[in-house]
Write an enzyme that holds these catalytic residues in place. Structure first.
Site, PDB file in Angstrom:
ATOM      1  N   HIS A 262       0.856  -1.182   0.000  1.00  0.00           N
ATOM      2  CA  HIS A 262       0.000   0.000   0.000  1.00  0.00           C
ATOM      3  C   HIS A 262       0.891   1.231   0.000  1.00  0.00           C
ATOM      4  CE1 HIS A 262      -3.217   2.746   1.056  1.00  0.00           C
ATOM      5  NE2 HIS A 262      -4.038   1.788   0.692  1.00  0.00           N
ATOM      6  N   ASP A 318      -7.757  -5.784   0.559  1.00  0.00           N
ATOM      7  CA  ASP A 318      -8.240  -6.741  -0.439  1.00  0.00           C
ATOM      8  C   ASP A 318      -7.796  -8.174  -0.168  1.00  0.00           C
ATOM      9  OD1 ASP A 318      -9.562  -4.813  -2.010  1.00  0.00           O
ATOM     10  OD2 ASP A 318      -7.653  -4.162  -2.835  1.00  0.00           O
TER      11      ASP A 318
END
Ligand code: COA
Length: 381
Positions: A262, A318
């Site tokens: 991320h 996710d």
């Protein structure tokens, strides 16, 4: 020459008071409330209103918002007709973008839209949010050649979403998990799709087109599209004992591990931890029955912590969401659409915030092309 930062890393694109994250400690807050508290105590309707209005609603405000969401669930039959003619093989996110954009034709943009048009902004937010779930679930039936299951007014947002998929009232624990998952996906500062929504919103375009722009952006595998790929990746790995060797091969070939990494978090995404715990709760409720996909995911996470942890690459939102959705009977290619249903709350909150103090986005560039030169006629080239 202005400094160019690829991916606009670290460049503030707006001022916002909607959400905040601390990427080194793994903390995410919506309007100052920690995401873990919202997932535990709130529901999606309340969290959406919190994001839109900036404060926790009173019981009467929440009841009114919920009533309006329930009343706005049905979509016009013309939209169903349009959807019927879309190719069944198309991706659900492509369908969602096309049908949300088509809805714009029924609800023309407000002339001279401004930040003080609060009734219009709120009404459109309710309509769009209510219909997103309907469109996603309708497609599940239409693409298989059946009539969609109409929404029910007597069910909460998450329950109704699952009901429209299966035609059955969902198990209460699964409905609660879906509700918490919608909360966890509802907002996340200036991510790529929210940025797309801001850019579109800053032109004062129709809010359905604002959301359509955001849907197209969320669909990509580097953003929301990763959740579908996580499931495919875990299926490819097959068994937990294959995880380490599979990971080493992927990294040797310089491939991405889906659902990891991320831009903002350098530790495990707090949403991934909550989703993982919800999966553990579900397995416990089912008498300790172990999900093979979950076991493989945990084994891959352990192996990746050694190899990618030093780079600050850990599971993101996710990573575990798709495993939970597949336990609910939702097909893999619909995972990103469920993400879009939830994130729509954040997109609309940012649209509203943008309109309050709007200036069109018009960044600059660093030109690296030719200097001005004379046109050469086609005979002389
Ligand atoms: N698998 C393997 N390596 C990864 C990785 C992943 N999923 N994510 C990041 N890295 C590595 C990169 O290879 C790079 O290593 P290097 O410095 O040795 O070249 C380093 O970590 C930084 O990655 P970078 O691509 O520059 O980060 P970014 O901030 O531009 O990208 C993502 C962020 C989310 C796009 C990226 O982590 C990614 O592609 N993840 C997989 C897709 C995904 O799950 N997306 C959902 C996000 S919620």
């Amino acid at each position: 020459m202005s400094e160019y930062l690829p991916g606009l890393e670290g460049v503030p694109a707006t001022k916002s008071n909607i959400s905040d994250l601390d990427g080194s400690r793994g903390i995410l807050t919506y309007r100052g409330y920690e995401i873990s508290d919202l997932a535990r105590y709130s529901n999606f309707e309340e969290t959406a209103l919190l994001l839109l209005d900036g404060r926790l609603p009173t019981a009467a405000e929440l009841e009114e918002f919920d009533r309006r969401l329930r009343n706005n669930r049905p979509v016009k039959y013309n939209i169903r007709e349009i959807m019927k003619y879309l190719p069944a093989t198309g991706h659900p996110m492509e369908m969602l973008q096309a049908s949300v954009a088509a809805l714009a034709m029924f609800y023309p943009a407000e002339e001279n839209l401004g930040g003080d048009d609060t009734d219009y902004i709120h009404n459109m937010s309710v309509k769009i949010l209510a219909r997103m779930a309907t469109l996603v679930a309708m497609w599940e039936h239409l693409r298989a050649g059946y009539d969609p299951i109409p929404p029910r007014k007597d069910l909460g947002y998450a329950e109704n979403l699952l009901y429209m998929f299966t035609g059955e009232e969902p198990d209460p624990l699964l409905a609660r998990i879906m509700d918490a998952s919608l909360i966890l996906h509802a907002e996340h500062t200036i991510n790529a799709s929210t940025f797309a929504a801001l850019v579109a919103g800053s032109t004062l375009t129709n809010p359905y087109l604002v959301v359509a722009a955001a849907i197209g952006t969320l669909a990509g595998p580097l953003h929301g599209g990763a959740n579908q790929r996580v499931l495919e990746m875990l299926q490819e790995i097959g068994r937990p004992e294959n995880a380490r060797a599979w990971l080493e091969r992927q990294l040797a070939e310089k491939r991405r591990i889906w659902g990891m990494g991320h831009r903002e978090y350098k530790v495990k995404d707090p949403r991934a931890t909550i989703l993982q715990n919800m999966m553990l709760e579900l397995m416990k409720e089912r008498g300790g029955q172990i999900s093979p996909l979950f076991e493989t995911a945990v084994a891959l996470e352990e192996a990746a912590a050694e190899k990618l942890g030093p780079k600050g690459v850990y599971p993101n939102v996710d990573y575990y969401s798709g495993i939970l959705y597949s336990e609910m009977g939702i097909p893999g290619d619909q995972f990103t659409s469920i993400f879009a249903v939830a994130r729509c709350a954040g997109w609309l909150a940012h649209w509203r915030e943008q309109l309050k103090d709007n200036r069109i986005f018009r960044p600059t560039q660093v030109y690296i092309g030719e200097a001005p030169r004379a046109y050469v006629s086609i005979e002389e080239r």
